[in-house]
Write a protein that holds these residues in place. Structure first.
Motif, PDB file in Angstrom:
ATOM      1  N   VAL A   1       7.794   0.073   3.854  1.00 25.00           N
ATOM      2  CA  VAL A   1       6.626   0.680   3.206  1.00 25.00           C
ATOM      3  C   VAL A   1       5.868   1.633   4.125  1.00 25.00           C
ATOM      4  O   VAL A   1       5.360   2.658   3.687  1.00 25.00           O
ATOM      5  N   TYR A   2       5.774   1.286   5.404  1.00 25.91           N
ATOM      6  CA  TYR A   2       4.946   2.071   6.326  1.00 25.91           C
ATOM      7  C   TYR A   2       5.810   2.968   7.198  1.00 25.91           C
ATOM      8  O   TYR A   2       6.902   2.582   7.611  1.00 25.91           O
TER       9      TYR A   2
ATOM     10  N   ARG B   1       0.271   1.272  -3.179  1.00 21.02           N
ATOM     11  CA  ARG B   1       0.746   0.384  -2.120  1.00 21.02           C
ATOM     12  C   ARG B   1       1.362  -0.874  -2.731  1.00 21.02           C
ATOM     13  O   ARG B   1       2.419  -1.335  -2.308  1.00 21.02           O
TER      14      ARG B   1
ATOM     15  N   HIS C   1      -1.645  -8.231  -0.158  1.00 21.75           N
ATOM     16  CA  HIS C   1      -0.964  -7.866  -1.410  1.00 21.75           C
ATOM     17  C   HIS C   1      -0.051  -8.997  -1.885  1.00 21.75           C
ATOM     18  O   HIS C   1       0.031  -9.281  -3.081  1.00 21.75           O
TER      19      HIS C   1
ATOM     20  N   GLN D   1       4.744  -0.039  -4.046  1.00 18.75           N
ATOM     21  CA  GLN D   1       5.725   0.093  -2.948  1.00 18.75           C
ATOM     22  C   GLN D   1       6.207  -1.279  -2.489  1.00 18.75           C
ATOM     23  O   GLN D   1       7.389  -1.473  -2.193  1.00 18.75           O
TER      24      GLN D   1
ATOM     25  N   HIS E   1      -4.560   4.661  -4.512  1.00 18.59           N
ATOM     26  CA  HIS E   1      -3.878   4.336  -3.258  1.00 18.59           C
ATOM     27  C   HIS E   1      -3.488   2.857  -3.225  1.00 18.59           C
ATOM     28  O   HIS E   1      -2.378   2.491  -2.835  1.00 18.59           O
ATOM     29  N   ARG E   2      -4.437   2.000  -3.647  1.00 17.45           N
ATOM     30  CA  ARG E   2      -4.203   0.552  -3.583  1.00 17.45           C
ATOM     31  C   ARG E   2      -3.079   0.152  -4.533  1.00 17.45           C
ATOM     32  O   ARG E   2      -2.210  -0.658  -4.207  1.00 17.45           O
TER      33      ARG E   2
END
Ligand SMILES: [Zn+2]
Length: 274
Positions: free
Chosen positions: A231-232, A209, A250, A212, A205-206
């Motif tokens: 992204v969200y 992200r 990030h 992305q 998941h990390r």
């Protein structure tokens, strides 16, 4: 009738969920009572006094040898001072956790054995990433791993700039993976009986992200809000700041790796926010 906030997961292992459900706390912060007669209390929880009386109810005629903190965020640590006084037990946590929470206590370092007269032995592991002061606790005998906010029982952990750090987070996840825990006992959400796949999913998941965010930058996003929009999905009221602080974490990591990134310092959040 059984109390829905208290669950005995195994002999010598009880979880007590605090009544503080919310977008950052899921269905409430989990406190754990571990051991048979001289217990360890891990993360006494938030300022809800009903929670402390529930802890009392589970301890009954037994005693608490130590109050352990995974980190200083108030939904985990707020009751630590009072629990320490009421049960006559020292608070133990990383030096930075004690400092941030304003508590006297015993400072734990990475690899310390934690068995302050309790009938369960735990090892303290420095596992920064969600917060820089974060520790997890491993019971070697049963391989129960108390993960605080590093790994949650559902959803994903918040890594918020500037106290959260993506590189440290990934290193801490790898470390937990190498321990081959039997169970994860998280600070929020249900206990996890299949830790290895959950830990692998957290890592995936990390990294997804991060990918992305790199794609959004490549496509021309020039600010944190622009990255968030790319992204969200639309976020509930009150969570946009968390998404932007997560993006900032990030960006800090990408900047360390030599990427050119937009300014992100303004998205820092207070350390006491979960
Ligand atoms: Zn936290």
């Amino acid at each position: 009738m059984a109390d829905p906030f208290v669950t005995e997961l195994a002999p010598g292992l009880t979880v007590l969920r605090a009544d503080n459900a919310g977008p950052m706390t899921l269905d409430g912060t989990c406190s754990y009572l571990v051991g048979s007669n001289r217990l360890v209390l891990i993360d006494p929880g938030s300022g809800d006094r009903g929670h402390l009386s529930r802890i009392h109810g589970v301890v009954r005629g037994r005693s608490i040898a130590a109050v352990l903190l995974t980190h200083s965020h108030s939904d985990h640590a707020e009751l630590a001072g009072e629990a320490s006084r009421v049960f006559g037990a020292p608070v133990l946590g990383s030096r930075e956790t004690l400092r941030r929470a304003g508590l006297e206590g015993g400072a734990l370092a990475d690899g310390d054995q934690v068995s302050p007269g309790a009938d369960i032995a735990l090892i303290a592991l420095a596992t920064p990433g969600h917060s820089s002061d974060h520790m997890t606790f491993l019971s070697e005998e049963d391989r129960w791993l108390f993960t605080g906010d590093l790994v949650l029982g559902e959803g994903s952990s918040a890594i918020l700039h500037p106290d959260g750090n993506v590189g440290e987070y990934l290193a801490s996840l790898s470390r937990l993976y190498a321990l081959r825990p039997a169970w994860l006992l998280p600070g929020h959400g249900p206990a996890v009986a299949d830790p290895m796949s959950l830990l692998a999913n957290y890592r995936t998941h990390r990294l997804e992200r991060e990918a992305q965010i790199i794609r959004a930058l490549t496509a021309g996003a020039r600010s944190v809000p622009e990255i968030r929009a790319a992204v969200y999905d639309p976020l509930p009221e009150g969570l946009a700041w968390a998404a932007e602080a997560a993006i900032a974490a990030h960006l800090a990591s990408l900047s360390d790796s030599g990427y050119e990134v937009p300014p992100f310092e303004a998205y820092g959040v207070p350390a006491e926010d979960d």
